[in-house]
Design a protein around this motif. Structure first.
Motif, PDB file in Angstrom:
ATOM      1  N   ARG A 121      -2.170  -1.182 -10.028  1.00  0.00           N
ATOM      2  CA  ARG A 121      -0.742  -0.880 -10.191  1.00  0.00           C
ATOM      3  C   ARG A 121      -0.300   0.260  -9.287  1.00  0.00           C
ATOM      4  O   ARG A 121       0.821   0.256  -8.781  1.00  0.00           O
ATOM      5  CB  ARG A 121      -0.429  -0.517 -11.651  1.00  0.00           C
ATOM      6  CG  ARG A 121      -0.289  -1.702 -12.569  1.00  0.00           C
ATOM      7  CD  ARG A 121       0.312  -1.320 -13.917  1.00  0.00           C
ATOM      8  NE  ARG A 121      -0.350  -0.218 -14.580  1.00  0.00           N
ATOM      9  CZ  ARG A 121      -1.432  -0.316 -15.351  1.00  0.00           C
ATOM     10  NH1 ARG A 121      -1.974  -1.497 -15.578  1.00  0.00           N
ATOM     11  NH2 ARG A 121      -1.969   0.755 -15.921  1.00  0.00           N
ATOM     12  N   ALA A 122      -1.172   1.241  -9.081  1.00  0.00           N
ATOM     13  CA  ALA A 122      -0.823   2.425  -8.284  1.00  0.00           C
ATOM     14  C   ALA A 122      -0.891   2.169  -6.778  1.00  0.00           C
ATOM     15  O   ALA A 122      -0.436   2.991  -5.991  1.00  0.00           O
ATOM     16  CB  ALA A 122      -1.750   3.582  -8.642  1.00  0.00           C
ATOM     17  N   SER A 123      -1.427   1.056  -6.382  1.00  0.00           N
ATOM     18  CA  SER A 123      -1.647   0.767  -4.964  1.00  0.00           C
ATOM     19  C   SER A 123      -0.360   0.355  -4.258  1.00  0.00           C
ATOM     20  O   SER A 123       0.385  -0.492  -4.746  1.00  0.00           O
ATOM     21  CB  SER A 123      -2.683  -0.345  -4.829  1.00  0.00           C
ATOM     22  OG  SER A 123      -2.783  -0.754  -3.494  1.00  0.00           O
ATOM     23  N   ALA A 124      -0.147   0.919  -3.091  1.00  0.00           N
ATOM     24  CA  ALA A 124       1.007   0.556  -2.262  1.00  0.00           C
ATOM     25  C   ALA A 124       0.823  -0.809  -1.612  1.00  0.00           C
ATOM     26  O   ALA A 124       1.790  -1.409  -1.159  1.00  0.00           O
ATOM     27  CB  ALA A 124       1.224   1.614  -1.188  1.00  0.00           C
ATOM     28  N   HIS A 125      -0.407  -1.299  -1.567  1.00  0.00           N
ATOM     29  CA  HIS A 125      -0.663  -2.586  -0.914  1.00  0.00           C
ATOM     30  C   HIS A 125      -1.008  -3.686  -1.914  1.00  0.00           C
ATOM     31  O   HIS A 125      -1.527  -4.727  -1.536  1.00  0.00           O
ATOM     32  CB  HIS A 125      -1.756  -2.446   0.164  1.00  0.00           C
ATOM     33  CG  HIS A 125      -3.020  -1.838  -0.336  1.00  0.00           C
ATOM     34  ND1 HIS A 125      -3.974  -2.542  -0.997  1.00  0.00           N
ATOM     35  CD2 HIS A 125      -3.466  -0.562  -0.274  1.00  0.00           C
ATOM     36  CE1 HIS A 125      -4.968  -1.743  -1.328  1.00  0.00           C
ATOM     37  NE2 HIS A 125      -4.689  -0.541  -0.909  1.00  0.00           N
ATOM     38  N   GLY A 126      -0.707  -3.461  -3.172  1.00  0.00           N
ATOM     39  CA  GLY A 126      -0.904  -4.487  -4.186  1.00  0.00           C
ATOM     40  C   GLY A 126      -2.298  -4.482  -4.788  1.00  0.00           C
ATOM     41  O   GLY A 126      -3.140  -3.651  -4.440  1.00  0.00           O
ATOM     42  N   THR A 132     -11.814  -6.707  -3.705  1.00  0.00           N
ATOM     43  CA  THR A 132     -12.767  -5.843  -3.006  1.00  0.00           C
ATOM     44  C   THR A 132     -14.156  -5.952  -3.626  1.00  0.00           C
ATOM     45  O   THR A 132     -15.161  -6.045  -2.904  1.00  0.00           O
ATOM     46  CB  THR A 132     -12.275  -4.386  -3.010  1.00  0.00           C
ATOM     47  OG1 THR A 132     -10.983  -4.340  -2.389  1.00  0.00           O
ATOM     48  CG2 THR A 132     -13.235  -3.475  -2.270  1.00  0.00           C
ATOM     49  N   LEU A 133     -14.237  -5.954  -4.942  1.00  0.00           N
ATOM     50  CA  LEU A 133     -15.537  -6.115  -5.602  1.00  0.00           C
ATOM     51  C   LEU A 133     -16.180  -7.446  -5.222  1.00  0.00           C
ATOM     52  O   LEU A 133     -17.376  -7.503  -4.910  1.00  0.00           O
ATOM     53  CB  LEU A 133     -15.388  -6.015  -7.120  1.00  0.00           C
ATOM     54  CG  LEU A 133     -15.160  -4.616  -7.675  1.00  0.00           C
ATOM     55  CD1 LEU A 133     -14.754  -4.680  -9.138  1.00  0.00           C
ATOM     56  CD2 LEU A 133     -16.400  -3.751  -7.495  1.00  0.00           C
ATOM     57  N   THR A 134     -15.407  -8.502  -5.209  1.00  0.00           N
ATOM     58  CA  THR A 134     -15.933  -9.821  -4.849  1.00  0.00           C
ATOM     59  C   THR A 134     -16.378  -9.843  -3.388  1.00  0.00           C
ATOM     60  O   THR A 134     -17.447 -10.379  -3.061  1.00  0.00           O
ATOM     61  CB  THR A 134     -14.870 -10.905  -5.103  1.00  0.00           C
ATOM     62  OG1 THR A 134     -14.506 -10.873  -6.492  1.00  0.00           O
ATOM     63  CG2 THR A 134     -15.392 -12.284  -4.751  1.00  0.00           C
ATOM     64  N   LEU A 135     -15.580  -9.249  -2.517  1.00  0.00           N
ATOM     65  CA  LEU A 135     -15.928  -9.197  -1.093  1.00  0.00           C
ATOM     66  C   LEU A 135     -17.253  -8.459  -0.879  1.00  0.00           C
ATOM     67  O   LEU A 135     -18.114  -8.923  -0.121  1.00  0.00           O
ATOM     68  CB  LEU A 135     -14.807  -8.510  -0.312  1.00  0.00           C
ATOM     69  CG  LEU A 135     -14.974  -8.434   1.203  1.00  0.00           C
ATOM     70  CD1 LEU A 135     -14.906  -9.831   1.820  1.00  0.00           C
ATOM     71  CD2 LEU A 135     -13.914  -7.536   1.798  1.00  0.00           C
ATOM     72  N   ARG A 153      -6.845  -5.096   6.251  1.00  0.00           N
ATOM     73  CA  ARG A 153      -6.550  -3.693   5.983  1.00  0.00           C
ATOM     74  C   ARG A 153      -7.137  -2.803   7.063  1.00  0.00           C
ATOM     75  O   ARG A 153      -8.057  -3.190   7.770  1.00  0.00           O
ATOM     76  CB  ARG A 153      -7.150  -3.281   4.622  1.00  0.00           C
ATOM     77  CG  ARG A 153      -6.542  -4.085   3.484  1.00  0.00           C
ATOM     78  CD  ARG A 153      -6.808  -3.518   2.141  1.00  0.00           C
ATOM     79  NE  ARG A 153      -6.409  -2.126   2.076  1.00  0.00           N
ATOM     80  CZ  ARG A 153      -6.970  -1.269   1.242  1.00  0.00           C
ATOM     81  NH1 ARG A 153      -7.917  -1.637   0.424  1.00  0.00           N
ATOM     82  NH2 ARG A 153      -6.578  -0.009   1.217  1.00  0.00           N
ATOM     83  N   GLU A 154      -6.621  -1.586   7.137  1.00  0.00           N
ATOM     84  CA  GLU A 154      -7.183  -0.566   8.027  1.00  0.00           C
ATOM     85  C   GLU A 154      -8.457  -0.023   7.380  1.00  0.00           C
ATOM     86  O   GLU A 154      -8.577   0.005   6.145  1.00  0.00           O
ATOM     87  CB  GLU A 154      -6.173   0.554   8.225  1.00  0.00           C
ATOM     88  CG  GLU A 154      -4.868   0.050   8.790  1.00  0.00           C
ATOM     89  CD  GLU A 154      -4.507   0.718  10.089  1.00  0.00           C
ATOM     90  OE1 GLU A 154      -5.203   1.653  10.507  1.00  0.00           O
ATOM     91  OE2 GLU A 154      -3.521   0.264  10.677  1.00  0.00           O
ATOM     92  N   THR A 155      -9.371   0.437   8.212  1.00  0.00           N
ATOM     93  CA  THR A 155     -10.680   0.854   7.716  1.00  0.00           C
ATOM     94  C   THR A 155     -10.614   2.065   6.791  1.00  0.00           C
ATOM     95  O   THR A 155     -11.210   2.040   5.703  1.00  0.00           O
ATOM     96  CB  THR A 155     -11.627   1.151   8.902  1.00  0.00           C
ATOM     97  OG1 THR A 155     -11.755  -0.032   9.687  1.00  0.00           O
ATOM     98  CG2 THR A 155     -13.007   1.585   8.413  1.00  0.00           C
ATOM     99  N   LEU A 156      -9.945   3.139   7.190  1.00  0.00           N
ATOM    100  CA  LEU A 156      -9.975   4.354   6.373  1.00  0.00           C
ATOM    101  C   LEU A 156      -9.363   4.167   4.984  1.00  0.00           C
ATOM    102  O   LEU A 156      -9.975   4.581   3.992  1.00  0.00           O
ATOM    103  CB  LEU A 156      -9.336   5.525   7.117  1.00  0.00           C
ATOM    104  CG  LEU A 156     -10.147   6.024   8.314  1.00  0.00           C
ATOM    105  CD1 LEU A 156      -9.425   7.166   9.020  1.00  0.00           C
ATOM    106  CD2 LEU A 156     -11.542   6.446   7.906  1.00  0.00           C
TER     107      LEU A 156
END
Length: 190
Positions: A121-126, A132-135, A153-156
């Protein structure tokens, strides 16, 4: 505050009890805790010092051969004040035990669900946590830039998000890439 692995090992052994840094202002304060590869270090003191007064004993307490070598290292950054930072091992990194805890009961799962939902919810990118866990589960030991690119996404920022998962004991960093921890595998495999 970054410390090289030989210095960290020497802190554990008690041979290194301080570090010297040249900063524009103190970057740590007494009582700060630093998570490192060897465990949690506590900052026992921070004080400004005149580098010209440093002795060979001061240098050895920082894991450096002699005062002249220490001064040369400090002079690589010409601006700022030299600070003596007292260090001691405070104990193991609590995330290590958390990662290994794969006996998740319903309360543990509910707490993780709630925390991950808050991160999403707090993420600006949804929402990103489940993806990420699955990846990471499907691509252990793959470089962070490659994983980030797969998510568009960008790396950092990607690495910052993975650190949030690491704080929850769900992932662990490897020399190259990441993998799910036992706790992460148990959570994802429900």
């Amino acid at each position: 505050m970054l410390l090289r692995r030989p210095v960290l090992d020497a802190v554990v052994d008690g041979r290194v009890t301080r570090a010297y840094r040249r900063w524009d202002r103190p970057r740590v304060k007494p009582g700060s805790r630093l998570r490192t590869a060897v465990g949690v270090l506590e900052v026992t003191g921070v004080e400004a010092v005149d580098s010209e007064t440093l002795t060979d004993d001061d240098a050895r307490a920082a894991g450096v051969a002699d005062a002249a070598t220490l001064r040369r290292e400090l002079d690589r950054r010409p601006d700022g004040v030299v600070y003596r930072v007292g260090l001691r091992l405070a104990g193991p990194d609590p995330r290590v035990a958390l990662r290994a805890d794969d006996a998740l009961d319903d309360d543990d799962r509910a707490a993780l669900d709630a925390r991950l939902a808050r991160l999403d919810r707090a993420s600006a990118h949804g929402p990103w946590t489940a993806r990420t866990l699955t990846l990471i589960a499907e691509n252990p030991e793959v470089r962070a830039p490659d994983l980030a690119a797969r998510m568009g996404r960008e790396t950092l920022p990607f690495k910052r998000d993975v650190r949030k998962l690491k704080e929850l004991g769900l992932t662990e960093s490897l020399p190259v890439g990441y993998r799910l921890s036992p706790r992460g595998r148990a959570y994802l495999g429900r």
